[in-house]
Design a protein around this motif. Structure first.
Motif, PDB file in Angstrom:
ATOM      1  N   GLY A 250       6.620  59.237  41.340  1.00 12.15           N
ATOM      2  CA  GLY A 250       5.419  59.103  42.166  1.00 12.15           C
ATOM      3  C   GLY A 250       4.478  58.050  41.624  1.00 12.15           C
ATOM      4  O   GLY A 250       3.872  57.288  42.386  1.00 12.15           O
TER       5      GLY A 250
ATOM      6  N   ALA B 118       3.462  54.709  43.596  1.00 14.45           N
ATOM      7  CA  ALA B 118       2.048  54.409  43.823  1.00 14.45           C
ATOM      8  C   ALA B 118       1.704  53.011  43.328  1.00 14.45           C
ATOM      9  O   ALA B 118       0.978  52.267  43.995  1.00 14.45           O
TER      10      ALA B 118
ATOM     11  N   PHE C  21       3.084  50.547  45.808  1.00 11.07           N
ATOM     12  CA  PHE C  21       2.267  50.518  47.008  1.00 11.07           C
ATOM     13  C   PHE C  21       1.000  49.705  46.781  1.00 11.07           C
ATOM     14  O   PHE C  21       0.607  48.910  47.633  1.00 11.07           O
ATOM     15  N   VAL C  22       0.364  49.888  45.647  1.00 14.01           N
ATOM     16  CA  VAL C  22      -0.849  49.128  45.338  1.00 14.01           C
ATOM     17  C   VAL C  22      -0.531  47.647  45.219  1.00 14.01           C
ATOM     18  O   VAL C  22      -1.281  46.791  45.712  1.00 14.01           O
TER      19      VAL C  22
END
Length: 108
Positions: free
Chosen positions: A63, A67, A70-71
């Motif tokens: 995760g 994340a 994604f950032v």
């Protein structure tokens, strides 16, 4: 007065003693099932506890990586939004200025 107290205590014992006896008998009847449940709880608790801990560590790491990806993707794509808007506007402009397409004929 003392007679009423003794009578109430005796009545209470007549109610409580059979219930305690029933609880003891049922506890002895269900004792093997309680011991078996305790054994399963210990075995599966340790097994799934360790397995759950491993998956918790793995998926929290996954995760965190997702994340961060994604950032990073957001940081790259957000500055491109004006260019995409200009491109979409030009595409709509050229599409509207071209000759209309003939409708699809289904019959021969």
């Amino acid at each position: 007065m003392e007679f009423l107290v003794i009578l109430l205590v005796g009545l209470g014992l007549l109610v409580i003693l059979p219930l305690l006896l029933l609880k003891l008998v049922l506890g002895l009847i269900f004792l093997p099932f309680k011991l078996l449940g305790l054994l399963f709880r210990v075995v599966f608790g340790v097994t799934f506890g360790i397995l759950g801990l491993v998956f918790k560590v793995l998926f929290s790491g996954a995760g965190l990586v997702l994340a961060l990806l994604f950032v990073a993707a957001l940081a790259v794509l957000v500055p491109l939004i004006p260019i995409l808007m200009i491109g979409a506007g030009l595409w709509l402009l050229f599409r509207s200025s071209s000759a209309p397409q003939s409708p699809l004929r289904l019959s021969a």
